[in-house]
Every structure is written in structure tokens, then in C-alpha cells.
Design an enzyme around this catalytic site. Structure first.
Site, PDB file in Angstrom:
ATOM      1  N   SER A 181       0.823  -1.223   0.097  1.00 17.62           N
ATOM      2  CA  SER A 181      -0.086   0.037   0.000  1.00 17.62           C
ATOM      3  C   SER A 181       0.785   1.057  -0.145  1.00 17.62           C
ATOM      4  O   SER A 181       0.355   2.193  -0.478  1.00 17.62           O
ATOM      5  CB  SER A 181      -1.031  -0.018   1.353  1.00 17.62           C
ATOM      6  OG  SER A 181      -0.141   0.249   2.576  1.00 17.62           O
ATOM      7  N   ASN A 182       2.096   1.281   0.686  1.00 15.75           N
ATOM      8  CA  ASN A 182       3.011   2.543   0.663  1.00 15.75           C
ATOM      9  C   ASN A 182       3.549   2.512  -0.805  1.00 15.75           C
ATOM     10  O   ASN A 182       3.673   3.681  -1.231  1.00 15.75           O
ATOM     11  CB  ASN A 182       4.223   2.283   1.512  1.00 15.75           C
ATOM     12  CG  ASN A 182       3.480   2.696   2.851  1.00 15.75           C
ATOM     13  OD1 ASN A 182       3.432   3.898   3.132  1.00 15.75           O
ATOM     14  ND2 ASN A 182       3.299   1.801   3.580  1.00 15.75           N
ATOM     15  N   ARG A 237      13.409  -8.012   4.214  1.00 15.35           N
ATOM     16  CA  ARG A 237      14.922  -8.634   4.317  1.00 15.35           C
ATOM     17  C   ARG A 237      15.779  -7.561   4.822  1.00 15.35           C
ATOM     18  O   ARG A 237      15.661  -6.479   4.771  1.00 15.35           O
ATOM     19  CB  ARG A 237      15.269  -8.914   2.960  1.00 15.35           C
ATOM     20  CG  ARG A 237      14.647  -9.709   1.958  1.00 15.35           C
ATOM     21  CD  ARG A 237      15.277 -11.017   2.176  1.00 15.35           C
ATOM     22  NE  ARG A 237      14.241 -12.146   1.835  1.00 15.35           N
ATOM     23  CZ  ARG A 237      14.380 -13.459   2.098  1.00 15.35           C
ATOM     24  NH1 ARG A 237      15.179 -13.967   2.583  1.00 15.35           N
ATOM     25  NH2 ARG A 237      13.555 -14.403   1.617  1.00 15.35           N
ATOM     26  N   ASN A 239      13.380   4.351   4.006  1.00 17.89           N
ATOM     27  CA  ASN A 239      12.514   3.260   4.421  1.00 17.89           C
ATOM     28  C   ASN A 239      11.151   3.922   5.224  1.00 17.89           C
ATOM     29  O   ASN A 239      11.421   5.303   5.769  1.00 17.89           O
ATOM     30  CB  ASN A 239      13.415   2.322   5.192  1.00 17.89           C
ATOM     31  CG  ASN A 239      12.281   1.305   6.023  1.00 17.89           C
ATOM     32  OD1 ASN A 239      11.502   0.777   5.227  1.00 17.89           O
ATOM     33  ND2 ASN A 239      12.494   0.956   7.144  1.00 17.89           N
ATOM     34  N   HIS A 298       8.645   3.294   8.587  1.00 14.05           N
ATOM     35  CA  HIS A 298       8.729   2.490   9.710  1.00 14.05           C
ATOM     36  C   HIS A 298       7.565   3.026  10.450  1.00 14.05           C
ATOM     37  O   HIS A 298       7.212   4.025  10.776  1.00 14.05           O
ATOM     38  CB  HIS A 298       9.936   2.301  10.627  1.00 14.05           C
ATOM     39  CG  HIS A 298      10.020   1.689  11.651  1.00 14.05           C
ATOM     40  ND1 HIS A 298      10.178   0.304  11.374  1.00 14.05           N
ATOM     41  CD2 HIS A 298       9.788   1.906  13.022  1.00 14.05           C
ATOM     42  CE1 HIS A 298      10.010  -0.322  12.492  1.00 14.05           C
ATOM     43  NE2 HIS A 298      10.045   0.675  13.646  1.00 14.05           N
ATOM     44  N   SER A 305       7.818   6.846  10.710  1.00 16.92           N
ATOM     45  CA  SER A 305       8.793   7.741  10.333  1.00 16.92           C
ATOM     46  C   SER A 305       9.381   7.411   9.128  1.00 16.92           C
ATOM     47  O   SER A 305       9.456   6.258   8.703  1.00 16.92           O
ATOM     48  CB  SER A 305      10.036   7.352  11.636  1.00 16.92           C
ATOM     49  OG  SER A 305       9.536   7.542  12.855  1.00 16.92           O
ATOM     50  N   VAL A 356      19.784  -1.809  11.522  1.00 17.57           N
ATOM     51  CA  VAL A 356      17.967  -1.766  11.321  1.00 17.57           C
ATOM     52  C   VAL A 356      17.262  -0.777  11.719  1.00 17.57           C
ATOM     53  O   VAL A 356      17.279  -0.529  12.898  1.00 17.57           O
ATOM     54  CB  VAL A 356      17.484  -3.304  11.290  1.00 17.57           C
ATOM     55  CG1 VAL A 356      16.024  -3.276  11.305  1.00 17.57           C
ATOM     56  CG2 VAL A 356      18.349  -4.211  10.713  1.00 17.57           C
ATOM     57  N   ASP A 357      16.373  -0.050  10.921  1.00 18.76           N
ATOM     58  CA  ASP A 357      15.529   1.012  11.442  1.00 18.76           C
ATOM     59  C   ASP A 357      16.205   2.212  12.204  1.00 18.76           C
ATOM     60  O   ASP A 357      15.762   2.597  13.181  1.00 18.76           O
ATOM     61  CB  ASP A 357      14.421   0.073  12.514  1.00 18.76           C
ATOM     62  CG  ASP A 357      13.475  -0.631  11.530  1.00 18.76           C
ATOM     63  OD1 ASP A 357      13.371  -0.463  10.341  1.00 18.76           O
ATOM     64  OD2 ASP A 357      12.979  -1.300  12.390  1.00 18.76           O
ATOM     65  N   ALA A 371      -1.902   7.425   7.836  1.00 25.96           N
ATOM     66  CA  ALA A 371      -0.623   8.533   8.055  1.00 25.96           C
ATOM     67  C   ALA A 371       0.569   8.083   7.285  1.00 25.96           C
ATOM     68  O   ALA A 371       1.080   9.135   6.688  1.00 25.96           O
ATOM     69  CB  ALA A 371      -0.147   8.655   9.506  1.00 25.96           C
TER      70      ALA A 371
HETATM   71  C1  GRF Z   1       4.040  -0.501   6.710  1.00 24.67           C
HETATM   72  O1  GRF Z   1       3.442  -0.425   7.906  1.00 24.67           O
HETATM   73  C2  GRF Z   1       5.418   0.013   6.871  1.00 24.67           C
HETATM   74  O2  GRF Z   1       5.465   0.999   7.624  1.00 24.67           O
HETATM   75  C3  GRF Z   1       6.277  -1.067   7.080  1.00 24.67           C
HETATM   76  O3  GRF Z   1       5.558  -2.232   6.557  1.00 24.67           O
HETATM   77  C4  GRF Z   1       4.332  -2.144   6.272  1.00 24.67           C
HETATM   78  C5  GRF Z   1       4.179  -2.140   4.873  1.00 24.67           C
HETATM   79  O4  GRF Z   1       2.851  -2.052   4.416  1.00 24.67           O
HETATM   80  N1  GRF Z   1       7.630  -1.026   6.994  1.00 24.67           N
HETATM   81  P1  GRF Z   1       2.487  -1.955   2.890  1.00 24.67           P
HETATM   82  O5  GRF Z   1       2.963  -3.192   2.121  1.00 24.67           O
HETATM   83  O6  GRF Z   1       3.058  -0.810   2.374  1.00 24.67           O
HETATM   84  O7  GRF Z   1       1.027  -2.043   2.743  1.00 24.67           O
END
Ligand code: GRF
Length: 322
Positions: free
Chosen positions: A16-17, A94, A110, A112, A139, A147-148, A176
Site C-alpha cells: 500500500s505504501n 529482508r 524506508n 517504519h 517515520s 536496522v531501522d 498517516a
Molecule cells: C508498513 O506498515 C510499513 O511502515 C512497514 O511495513 C508495512 C508495509 O505495508 N515498513 P504495505 O506493504 O506498504 O501496505
């Protein structure tokens, strides 16, 4: 409109992102375009969405535990082939090998689902609720070997409501995320053309060298080495080139031969600045994609050495021998 930054998106699942990034890029004012969507799971739902939108999708076989290096080498080949400038991770599950991150240093971002530095890793919403936090959130950060971790570019806080479960909170944080990611990515890819950002980068590198100070030269920002009274310029910001607005830094090269050779061999990067050229200053353009800032740092250092007083260069020459 200026060239759009070429972004590759990597995902493992729903995507979805990725979709949010892609939809934002449909606006012709968006400063980036999504040139490739890939990941480690050829069956990911997100890849089908990307395909339906006409994005270029590359399906790689999921890496076997012993073949991680080959997988990332193949992925890197695809990214290079496509001329990607940046990588946006969007639910890519990964851990990326350090050598891959080093090759793309400062060019991988990224998203998160927490207000970093809180709650790295998985299960972020459960932890935020259990801790009694008033806000969860998301974020966008630059990816580094941890990582993160890595510098946070932007965040959105999302209120935690009475009775929220990790799932209900995740749902609102996801809304958000979809607002934040395209905006943060757009700001990130444009900052490299922002004269103020470029100048701040040059200032940081110039002032990291011994005994340097800021001073204007004919109205331009510049940096000198040596004492207040007898210091010499080693870097000067330059705002125009061939009558067009462009941002560059002038540094000292070894002489007219080198200057001519640089301009000849890499005219996209180097130019002979009017007025300064005869005194062996070469212009290094900084408002192009993929500026190698280590390389700019080396130029500043060379230029610093060329004009620094012997008492300072003696010290650095001695240090070089160890
Ligand atoms: C999101 O919550 C993102 O913050 C995290 O993984 C999830 C991915 O969701 N890193 P989508 O595949 O983008 O719907």
C-alpha cells in the site's frame, strides 16, 4: 520541468505504501517517478498492483538462505540497469547486506511504523500501546547498516485512542504513512537541488578541515584557511554558469593543463569559471543527480592543501605517513 528523480521501490507484501508513492508520482509536479518495483517475493500482492498501474515490475526468485548475496547482486544489477537514483523500501522484509547499503549510501529510504527512535523492529503498535504512549506514528528515515536506524527525515504522530488494539492503531498509522511517505520522498529527492542544502553540505566539509573559516568573496559564500588576516580562499560557492542558474563550488586545481583536461573529459561536472579560471580555480557542479560528496570532500582537501600555510600542511603530511 526538471528531470525527475528515478526511484525504485522494494516490497515484500501488500504494497500500500508503494501504491501511495506511485499515485503521488502521477502528479506531473511530483519530483520523482517510480521506475521499478521489485522485492524478494514474486507473489507479493503489491507487485500486481504496480503492474496494473503500468510500472515496470521485476520478479526475482526468493533468495535461499545461502544465496542472499546472489539475490542482492541480481537486484543491484536491475536497479543499475534501470538507472535508479534512489531506493524506497515499502514493507521490504529482508535485512539488506552492508555492502549493498554502502553502494547506495544515503540513497535508500524506508518507512517504519513507529516514532523512531522508539520501537525499532516488529510489533511496534503493541509496544506503543503497552507502554501507555499517547502517540504512535510513523517515520521515514535514511537506511544505514543498523536496522531501522539512520537519520529521520520526517514523522507523523498518530494519537492512541482508548481501547485501541495494535490492529486498530495500525490502520490509522497506515493512513498517516500514505500521506507522509510521498511527501518525505519528494522533499528528500529535491533537497539535492536546493542551493541552501548544497551550500550547507559544502560548509560542513570545508569547516571540517583545520583552521578554516567562512568569509564572503565578492558576495559569494567562501571558506579560507589560515589566520583571520592572512588566510587564503580554498572554496567559493558559485551560483551561475553559462548564464543559467546552477550551483557549484570553485576549488583550486594544479594549473591550466589540469583545468583544461578536467573540463574536456567531464564537462557535466567541471567548468572553467569566468574571472577565477585564470588563477587555476575549477568549478565543480553540485546540482546534478548522484553527486559523490566524498569526491567533493577530496577536492576541498586538495584545494585546502594548495593554499594552506606550511605550518598546517606539514602537520597533515606527517599524519599521512602513518
Ligand atoms: C508498513 O506498515 C510499513 O511502515 C512497514 O511495513 C508495512 C508495509 O505495508 N515498513 P504495505 O506493504 O506498504 O501496505
Amino acid at each position: 520541468m526538471a528531470r525527475r528523480a528515478r526511484v525504485a521501490v522494494l516490497l515484500s507484501g501488500r504494497g500500500s505504501n508503494m501504491a501511495a508513492l506511485l499515485y503521488a508520482a502521477k502528479d506531473e509536479d511530483c519530483p520523482y517517478e517510480v521506475v521499478l518495483v521489485s522485492g524478494d517475493n514474486p507473489d507479493a500482492a503489491g507487485l500486481r498492483v504496480a503492474e496494473a498501474e503500468g510500472a515496470r515490475v521485476v520478479r526475482l526468485p526468493p533468495p535461499k538462505p545461502t544465496e542472499k548475496a546472489q539475490f542482492f547482486a541480481a537486484l543491484n544489477g536491475e536497479l543499475k540497469n534501470e538507472g535508479a537514483d534512489y531506493i524506497a523500501l515499502a514493507g521490504f522484509m529482508r535485512i539488506i547486506p552492508v555492502d549493498f547499503i554502502t553502494q547506495w549510501a544515503g540513497r535508500i529510504v524506508n518507512i517504519h511504523p513507529s516514532l523512531l527512535p522508539k520501537y525499532k523492529g516488529l510489533d511496534t503498535h503493541r509496544q506503543a500501546i503497552a507502554a501507555g504512549d499517547r502517540f504512535g506514528g510513523c517515520s521515514v528515515h535514511i537506511v544505514t547498516a543498523e536496522v531501522d536506524d539512520g537519520p529521520v527525515l520526517a514523522q507523523t504522530a498518530v494519537a492512541i485512542m482508548p481501547g485501541d488494539t495494535p490492529e486498530s492503531l495500525a490502520e490509522r498509522v497506515l493512513i498517516a504513512e500514505h500521506q507522509l511517505y510521498p511527501r518525505a520522498l519528494a522533499a528528500f529527492v529535491t533537497r539535492e537541488n536546493d542551493p541552501a542544502w548544497i551550500e550547507a553540505k559544502v560548509a560542513e566539509l570545508a569547516l571540517a578541515l583545520p583552521e578554516t573559516r567562512f568569509k564572503t568573496s565578492h558576495g559569494s559564500s567562501a571558506w579560507r584557511v589560515g589566520s583571520e588576516s592572512s588566510g587564503k580562499f580554498f572554496a567559493i560557492m558559485w551560483k551561475r554558469f553559462h548564464g543559467e542558474d546552477s550551483t557549484a563550488v570553485l576549488v583550486k586545481c594544479s594549473g591550466q593543463d589540469e583545468l583544461a583536461q578536467l573540463v574536456d573529459s567531464e564537462p557535466d561536472i567541471y567548468f572553467r569559471p569566468a574571472y577565477y579560471g585564470p588563477s587555476d580555480w575549477v568549478g565543480v557542479r553540485l546540482d546534478r543527480p548522484n553527486v559523490d560528496w566524498d569526491h567533493v570532500g577530496q577536492w576541498l582537501q586538495r584545494s585546502w592543501r594548495a593554499v594552506a600555510p606550511p605550518r598546517l600542511t606539514k602537520l597533515t603530511r606527517a599524519a599521512d605517513q602513518f
